[in-house]
Design a protein around this motif. Structure first.
Motif, mmCIF file in Angstrom:
data_model
loop_
_atom_site.group_PDB
_atom_site.id
_atom_site.type_symbol
_atom_site.label_atom_id
_atom_site.label_comp_id
_atom_site.label_asym_id
_atom_site.label_seq_id
_atom_site.Cartn_x
_atom_site.Cartn_y
_atom_site.Cartn_z
ATOM 1 N N VAL A 1 0.830 0.251 6.477
ATOM 2 C CA VAL A 1 -0.545 -0.164 6.806
ATOM 3 C C VAL A 1 -0.799 0.199 8.212
ATOM 4 O O VAL A 1 -1.937 0.604 8.526
ATOM 5 N N GLU A 2 0.368 -0.296 8.949
ATOM 6 C CA GLU A 2 -0.106 -0.099 10.537
ATOM 7 C C GLU A 2 -0.100 1.291 10.957
ATOM 8 O O GLU A 2 -0.902 1.815 11.741
ATOM 9 N N LEU A 3 0.887 2.254 10.409
ATOM 10 C CA LEU A 3 0.871 3.529 10.742
ATOM 11 C C LEU A 3 -0.100 4.224 10.530
ATOM 12 O O LEU A 3 -0.505 5.198 10.977
ATOM 13 N N THR A 4 -0.975 3.920 9.387
ATOM 14 C CA THR A 4 -2.037 4.692 8.911
ATOM 15 C C THR A 4 -3.260 4.230 9.394
ATOM 16 O O THR A 4 -4.390 4.612 8.733
ATOM 17 N N ASP A 5 -3.265 3.001 9.988
ATOM 18 C CA ASP A 5 -4.695 2.365 10.543
ATOM 19 C C ASP A 5 -5.290 1.734 9.252
ATOM 20 O O ASP A 5 -6.450 1.753 9.201
ATOM 21 N N ASP A 6 -4.426 1.386 8.176
ATOM 22 C CA ASP A 6 -5.053 0.995 7.052
ATOM 23 C C ASP A 6 -6.226 1.818 6.396
ATOM 24 O O ASP A 6 -7.212 1.501 5.892
ATOM 25 N N ASP A 7 -5.648 3.025 6.450
ATOM 26 C CA ASP A 7 -6.497 4.144 5.750
ATOM 27 C C ASP A 7 -6.119 4.377 4.515
ATOM 28 O O ASP A 7 -5.159 5.084 4.320
ATOM 29 N N ARG A 8 -6.950 3.842 3.491
ATOM 30 C CA ARG A 8 -6.328 3.993 2.073
ATOM 31 C C ARG A 8 -6.275 5.487 1.445
ATOM 32 O O ARG A 8 -5.526 5.808 0.855
ATOM 33 N N ALA A 9 -7.144 6.281 2.043
ATOM 34 C CA ALA A 9 -6.898 7.666 1.691
ATOM 35 C C ALA A 9 -5.692 8.334 2.189
ATOM 36 O O ALA A 9 -4.907 9.108 1.385
ATOM 37 N N ILE B 1 1.290 -6.760 -6.579
ATOM 38 C CA ILE B 1 1.682 -7.609 -5.486
ATOM 39 C C ILE B 1 2.873 -7.177 -4.704
ATOM 40 O O ILE B 1 2.993 -6.840 -3.636
ATOM 41 N N GLU B 2 3.986 -7.151 -5.696
ATOM 42 C CA GLU B 2 5.544 -6.785 -4.763
ATOM 43 C C GLU B 2 5.140 -5.307 -4.402
ATOM 44 O O GLU B 2 5.811 -5.067 -3.353
ATOM 45 N N LEU B 3 4.530 -4.267 -5.124
ATOM 46 C CA LEU B 3 4.613 -2.966 -4.484
ATOM 47 C C LEU B 3 3.708 -2.975 -3.219
ATOM 48 O O LEU B 3 3.983 -2.202 -2.306
ATOM 49 N N GLY B 4 2.592 -3.770 -3.093
ATOM 50 C CA GLY B 4 1.871 -3.752 -2.166
ATOM 51 C C GLY B 4 2.715 -4.553 -0.904
ATOM 52 O O GLY B 4 2.320 -4.058 0.200
ATOM 53 N N GLY B 5 3.541 -5.249 -1.117
ATOM 54 C CA GLY B 5 4.419 -5.811 -0.004
ATOM 55 C C GLY B 5 5.534 -4.686 0.358
ATOM 56 O O GLY B 5 5.637 -4.671 1.564
ATOM 57 N N LEU C 1 -3.016 6.669 2.697
ATOM 58 C CA LEU C 1 -1.941 6.226 1.865
ATOM 59 C C LEU C 1 -1.727 6.850 0.478
ATOM 60 O O LEU C 1 -0.738 7.054 0.202
ATOM 61 N N TYR C 2 -2.831 6.908 0.180
ATOM 62 C CA TYR C 2 -2.924 7.405 -1.296
ATOM 63 C C TYR C 2 -2.417 8.988 -1.327
ATOM 64 O O TYR C 2 -1.554 9.429 -2.196
ATOM 65 N N GLY C 3 -2.812 9.772 -0.330
ATOM 66 C CA GLY C 3 -2.267 10.984 -0.033
ATOM 67 C C GLY C 3 -0.734 10.996 0.269
ATOM 68 O O GLY C 3 -0.062 11.744 -0.326
ATOM 69 N N ALA C 4 -0.158 9.975 0.767
ATOM 70 C CA ALA C 4 1.315 10.082 1.103
ATOM 71 C C ALA C 4 1.930 9.715 -0.181
ATOM 72 O O ALA C 4 3.132 10.234 -0.568
ATOM 73 N N PHE C 5 1.649 8.922 -1.066
ATOM 74 C CA PHE C 5 2.008 8.749 -2.422
ATOM 75 C C PHE C 5 1.708 9.889 -3.301
ATOM 76 O O PHE C 5 2.735 10.110 -4.026
ATOM 77 N N LEU C 6 0.805 10.450 -3.256
ATOM 78 C CA LEU C 6 0.700 11.835 -4.028
ATOM 79 C C LEU C 6 1.869 12.769 -3.403
ATOM 80 O O LEU C 6 2.167 13.483 -4.335
ATOM 81 N N THR C 7 2.128 12.866 -2.396
ATOM 82 C CA THR C 7 3.124 13.948 -1.907
ATOM 83 C C THR C 7 4.337 13.234 -2.336
ATOM 84 O O THR C 7 5.196 14.174 -2.883
ATOM 85 N N VAL C 8 4.542 12.049 -2.315
ATOM 86 C CA VAL C 8 5.812 11.497 -2.865
ATOM 87 C C VAL C 8 6.034 12.235 -4.128
ATOM 88 O O VAL C 8 7.146 12.262 -5.068
ATOM 89 N N VAL D 1 4.551 -1.760 0.590
ATOM 90 C CA VAL D 1 3.882 -0.763 1.615
ATOM 91 C C VAL D 1 3.743 -1.420 2.862
ATOM 92 O O VAL D 1 3.859 -0.883 4.016
ATOM 93 N N ALA D 2 3.415 -2.797 2.990
ATOM 94 C CA ALA D 2 3.360 -3.652 4.335
ATOM 95 C C ALA D 2 4.826 -3.811 4.891
ATOM 96 O O ALA D 2 5.047 -3.287 6.047
ATOM 97 N N LYS D 3 5.779 -3.698 4.213
ATOM 98 C CA LYS D 3 7.285 -3.863 4.732
ATOM 99 C C LYS D 3 7.524 -2.530 5.318
ATOM 100 O O LYS D 3 8.112 -2.507 6.244
ATOM 101 N N ALA D 4 7.081 -1.302 4.932
ATOM 102 C CA ALA D 4 7.684 -0.015 5.400
ATOM 103 C C ALA D 4 6.458 0.325 6.489
ATOM 104 O O ALA D 4 6.642 1.255 7.072
ATOM 105 N N ASP D 5 5.695 -0.774 6.980
ATOM 106 C CA ASP D 5 4.775 -0.528 8.329
ATOM 107 C C ASP D 5 3.551 0.626 7.941
ATOM 108 O O ASP D 5 3.077 1.170 9.008
#
Length: 84
Positions: free
Chosen positions: A28-36, A16-20, A38-45, A22-26
Motif C-alpha cells: 500500500v505504501e510502496l504504491t502510494d495506495d495506487d489500486r491500478a 480481509i486476510e488477503l488485504g492484510g 497493485l492490480y497490475g502487480a497481481f496480474l504480473t504474479v 497486502v498491507a503486511k508486504a508494505d
C-alpha cells in the motif's frame, strides 16, 4: 446461520486476510495506495504462476513467504532487551 451466510462470512474473512497480506508486504505504501499499480502487480504474479515456470515460481514465493512469517514470529516472541 444459513449456508449462504456461512459462505459469505468465510469469503469476507478470506478477503480481509488477503488485504492484510497486502498491507503486511508494505505494498500500500510502496504504491502510494495506487489500486491500478497493485492490480497490475497481481496480474504480473498471476502471469508468472500460469506460465511454464509457474510451479517453480510458486515454490520460491512460498519459501520466501514462510521465511518472512517465521522471521516475524521470532521478532514477536523474542524477549525485548530492557534499557535498565
Amino acid at each position: 446461520m444459513r449456508e449462504w451466510q456461512v459462505k459469505r462470512h468465510e469469503r469476507t474473512r478470506q478477503l480481509i486476510e488477503l488485504g492484510g497480506l497486502v498491507a503486511k508486504a508494505d505494498l500500500v505504501e510502496l504504491t502510494d495506495d495506487d489500486r491500478a499499480a497493485l492490480y497490475g502487480a497481481f496480474l504480473t504474479v498471476a502471469a508468472k504462476l500460469s506460465g511454464p515456470d509457474g510451479a517453480q515460481a510458486l515454490v520460491l514465493f512460498r519459501r520466501k513467504g514462510k521465511r518472512a512469517f517465521e522471521a516475524e514470529q521470532q521478532r514477536d516472541i523474542s524477549p525485548q532487551s530492557q534499557p535498565y
